[in-house]
Design a protein around this motif. Structure first.
Motif, mmCIF file in Angstrom:
data_model
loop_
_atom_site.group_PDB
_atom_site.id
_atom_site.type_symbol
_atom_site.label_atom_id
_atom_site.label_comp_id
_atom_site.label_asym_id
_atom_site.label_seq_id
_atom_site.Cartn_x
_atom_site.Cartn_y
_atom_site.Cartn_z
ATOM 1 N N SER A 69 1.766 2.153 6.827
ATOM 2 C CA SER A 69 1.518 2.179 5.187
ATOM 3 C C SER A 69 1.549 0.956 5.358
ATOM 4 C CB SER A 69 3.321 2.623 4.568
ATOM 5 O OG SER A 69 3.844 2.065 5.201
ATOM 6 N N SER A 70 1.328 -0.140 5.555
ATOM 7 C CA SER A 70 1.422 -1.366 5.130
ATOM 8 C C SER A 70 0.218 -1.992 5.294
ATOM 9 C CB SER A 70 2.117 -2.442 5.816
ATOM 10 O OG SER A 70 3.910 -1.620 6.124
ATOM 11 N N PRO A 71 -0.263 -2.756 4.127
ATOM 12 C CA PRO A 71 -1.419 -3.226 4.258
ATOM 13 C C PRO A 71 -2.036 -4.236 5.439
ATOM 14 C CG PRO A 71 -0.485 -3.709 2.793
ATOM 15 C CD PRO A 71 0.286 -3.173 3.364
ATOM 16 N N PRO A 72 -2.967 -4.740 6.212
ATOM 17 C CA PRO A 72 -3.238 -4.983 6.948
ATOM 18 C C PRO A 72 -2.683 -6.500 7.309
ATOM 19 C CG PRO A 72 -5.489 -3.853 6.481
ATOM 20 C CD PRO A 72 -3.992 -3.806 5.512
ATOM 21 N N PRO A 76 6.051 -4.481 7.823
ATOM 22 C CA PRO A 76 5.412 -3.382 7.261
ATOM 23 C C PRO A 76 7.078 -3.705 5.858
ATOM 24 C CG PRO A 76 5.934 -2.803 9.423
ATOM 25 C CD PRO A 76 6.254 -4.938 9.521
ATOM 26 N N GLU A 77 8.526 -4.542 6.117
ATOM 27 C CA GLU A 77 8.966 -5.070 5.567
ATOM 28 C C GLU A 77 8.739 -5.630 3.861
ATOM 29 O OE1 GLU A 77 9.064 -6.025 8.366
ATOM 30 O OE2 GLU A 77 11.221 -4.539 9.432
ATOM 31 N N PHE A 78 7.430 -5.434 4.420
ATOM 32 C CA PHE A 78 7.292 -6.308 2.915
ATOM 33 C C PHE A 78 6.354 -5.617 2.490
ATOM 34 C CE2 PHE A 78 9.256 -9.808 5.420
ATOM 35 C CZ PHE A 78 9.815 -11.213 4.531
ATOM 36 N N SER A 79 5.606 -4.488 2.952
ATOM 37 C CA SER A 79 4.849 -3.503 2.138
ATOM 38 C C SER A 79 5.582 -3.125 0.492
ATOM 39 C CB SER A 79 4.127 -2.743 2.908
ATOM 40 O OG SER A 79 3.535 -1.802 2.555
ATOM 41 N N LEU A 80 4.327 -3.152 -0.538
ATOM 42 C CA LEU A 80 4.596 -2.486 -1.725
ATOM 43 C C LEU A 80 3.362 -1.279 -1.773
ATOM 44 C CD1 LEU A 80 5.371 -5.696 -3.413
ATOM 45 C CD2 LEU A 80 7.291 -3.931 -2.651
ATOM 46 N N LYS A 81 2.841 -0.973 -0.982
ATOM 47 C CA LYS A 81 2.454 -0.175 -0.921
ATOM 48 C C LYS A 81 2.963 1.470 -1.742
ATOM 49 C CE LYS A 81 -0.822 3.020 1.916
ATOM 50 N NZ LYS A 81 -1.805 3.059 0.567
ATOM 51 N N LEU A 102 1.936 -8.465 -5.853
ATOM 52 C CA LEU A 102 2.683 -7.724 -5.847
ATOM 53 C C LEU A 102 1.155 -7.173 -5.518
ATOM 54 C CD1 LEU A 102 5.008 -7.423 -8.844
ATOM 55 C CD2 LEU A 102 5.264 -8.143 -6.565
ATOM 56 N N LEU A 103 0.147 -6.872 -5.809
ATOM 57 C CA LEU A 103 -1.427 -6.071 -5.321
ATOM 58 C C LEU A 103 -2.124 -6.833 -4.202
ATOM 59 C CD1 LEU A 103 -3.011 -6.780 -9.078
ATOM 60 C CD2 LEU A 103 -2.163 -4.848 -8.713
ATOM 61 N N GLU A 104 -1.869 -7.406 -3.765
ATOM 62 C CA GLU A 104 -1.945 -7.897 -2.464
ATOM 63 C C GLU A 104 -1.204 -6.847 -1.338
ATOM 64 O OE1 GLU A 104 -2.337 -12.308 -2.330
ATOM 65 O OE2 GLU A 104 -4.148 -12.498 -3.619
ATOM 66 N N LEU A 135 -8.566 -4.613 -3.492
ATOM 67 C CA LEU A 135 -7.156 -4.514 -3.121
ATOM 68 C C LEU A 135 -7.427 -2.449 -2.964
ATOM 69 C CD1 LEU A 135 -5.944 -7.206 -4.598
ATOM 70 C CD2 LEU A 135 -6.293 -7.273 -2.258
ATOM 71 N N GLY A 136 -8.169 -2.297 -4.091
ATOM 72 C CA GLY A 136 -7.758 -0.589 -3.924
ATOM 73 C C GLY A 136 -6.709 -0.452 -4.002
ATOM 74 N N THR A 137 -6.132 -1.035 -5.788
ATOM 75 C CA THR A 137 -4.901 -0.156 -6.665
ATOM 76 C C THR A 137 -5.504 -0.599 -7.924
ATOM 77 O OG1 THR A 137 -2.656 -0.865 -6.616
ATOM 78 C CG2 THR A 137 -4.006 -2.771 -6.630
ATOM 79 N N SER A 138 -3.815 -0.853 -8.695
ATOM 80 C CA SER A 138 -4.799 -0.873 -10.359
ATOM 81 C C SER A 138 -3.547 -2.217 -10.725
ATOM 82 C CB SER A 138 -4.987 0.525 -10.479
ATOM 83 O OG SER A 138 -3.935 1.166 -10.557
ATOM 84 N N LEU A 139 -4.432 -2.285 -12.337
ATOM 85 C CA LEU A 139 -3.567 -3.665 -12.288
ATOM 86 C C LEU A 139 -4.073 -3.151 -13.962
ATOM 87 C CD1 LEU A 139 -2.374 -5.620 -13.407
ATOM 88 C CD2 LEU A 139 -4.132 -6.941 -13.566
ATOM 89 N N SER A 140 -2.657 -2.561 -14.826
ATOM 90 C CA SER A 140 -2.989 -1.673 -16.528
ATOM 91 C C SER A 140 -1.656 -2.821 -17.462
ATOM 92 C CB SER A 140 -2.360 -0.757 -16.839
ATOM 93 O OG SER A 140 -2.716 0.453 -15.271
ATOM 94 N N TYR A 141 -2.644 -2.793 -18.633
ATOM 95 C CA TYR A 141 -2.001 -3.669 -19.725
ATOM 96 C C TYR A 141 -1.501 -2.802 -20.945
ATOM 97 C CZ TYR A 141 -2.081 -8.222 -22.012
ATOM 98 O OH TYR A 141 -1.347 -9.020 -22.624
#
Length: 337
Positions: A69-72, A76-81, A102-104, A135-141
């Motif tokens: 589940s971790s980004p490349p 693993p412990e630092f993943s925020l996926k 956080l997005l990265e 990054l395949g994620t999202s940032l909302s405002y």
């Protein structure tokens, strides 16, 4: 802002050390008038794997293979996926830099800020486009004043939970700064400073923690304090600002104590002087500060917002799963003399 330019008495270091002094800085919150600015651990049994996904995002979440589940390239412990994180004061400066980190790391991020959403071509817009395209994620405002919009804070967090299903973390980075001698401070200015920097932080944390409570969701909350909450900055006349950051550190400890029973961790980050473009004007007015401030820490240099990226990911991830009620001071050794 005071027009005083106090002289500092620290002994001058060697020429080699002076050469490393950075040209521009700001304390934990930049020296502008306004800036738009964690879960208890189960004992492992012999049947459990040594690596566990600590912050389950739903009550029915099952064990997750962190290596999958971790980004490349990330431990693993630092993943925020699959994590959903709120950042107040995230439209610019330190808040935006930490948002990008956080997005990265794989998180979806929702930014709270009092100003209208920055337009096309802004730093925020570039980060938002990178989140989606790269990054395949999202940032909302979400436009909201953390002090004056308590009801709106709760309404927005409800909408986030309705959309995402959960909220897993918060960085409360919204705050203001004012440099004024104590003898010149007005009650109005003092109340405004304490209101935004302390009450605003409390209300933001409250809005997020409420949904963690209701949904029985473990989480991590990070409050942005300052080394100024621990020491009186030599030559920087900010008595109420410093008092407000000391209050943030103490608030973090108390929230950690109160919310730990629900597996919600609360920690603070206390930055030192931070390099920003906006503070260049300050050094035009007080040129001695650009020379003296780097000498006041053990590294003889000044930090940049990027120096706090790792701290944000660390405190919001499983890497810090047994850390709560703590202040992570990152000041180059300024307060360790």
């Amino acid at each position: 802002m005071s027009n005083l330019a106090p002289r500092l008495s620290r002994a001058v270091p060697s020429a080699g050390r002076l050469a490393r002094a950075a040209p521009r800085v700001t304390p934990a919150c930049s020296l502008t008038t306004r800036i738009s600015g964690t879960a208890a651990c189960r004992l492992l049994t012999c049947q459990e794997p040594t690596r566990r996904f600590f912050h389950n995002t739903t009550a029915s979440a099952t064990k997750v293979d962190l290596t999958q589940s971790s980004p490349p390239g990330i431990l693993p412990e630092f993943s925020l996926k699959d994590k959903v994180i709120v950042v107040s004061g995230g439209a610019q400066g330190l808040g935006l830099v930490q948002t990008e980190a956080l997005l990265e790391a794989g998180a979806k991020v929702h930014v709270f800020d009092r100003q209208p959403r920055p337009g096309a071509g802004s730093s925020f817009d570039k980060v938002a486009r990178r989140a989606k395209d790269e990054l395949g994620t999202s940032l909302s405002y979400h436009q909201v004043d953390v002090l004056e919009g308590a009801e709106k804070l709760h309404k927005i967090t409800e909408e986030i939970v309705a959309k995402e299903g959960h909220i897993d973390g918060l960085i409360a980075a919204a705050g203001i700064q004012q440099e004024t001698p104590a003898l010149d401070y007005t009650a109005e200015d003092s109340n405004r400073m304490l209101g935004v920097n302390v009450t605003g932080v409390l209300l933001t944390a409250q809005a997020v923690a409420k949904h963690m409570y209701q949904n029985d969701t473990p989480g991590s909350i990070v409050l942005i304090a300052s080394m100024s909450g621990t020491v009186a900055n030599r030559g920087l006349i900010c008595p109420v600002y410093n008092a407000s950051k000391a209050a943030v550190i103490q608030l973090g400890r108390n929230l950690a104590m109160e919310w730990g029973v629900k597996n919600i961790r609360v920690n603070t980050i206390s930055p030192g002087y931070i390099v920003t473009e906006m503070v260049q004007r300050l050094f035009e007015k007080f040129p001695d500060r650009a020379v003296e401030w780097p000498k006041q820490n053990m590294l003889n240099k000044l930090s940049k917002p990027e120096d706090y990226r790792g701290a944000a990911v660390f405190l919001l991830s499983d890497a810090s799963r047994f850390m709560t009620g703590a202040d992570l001071r990152i000041d180059g050794g300024h307060a360790a003399w």
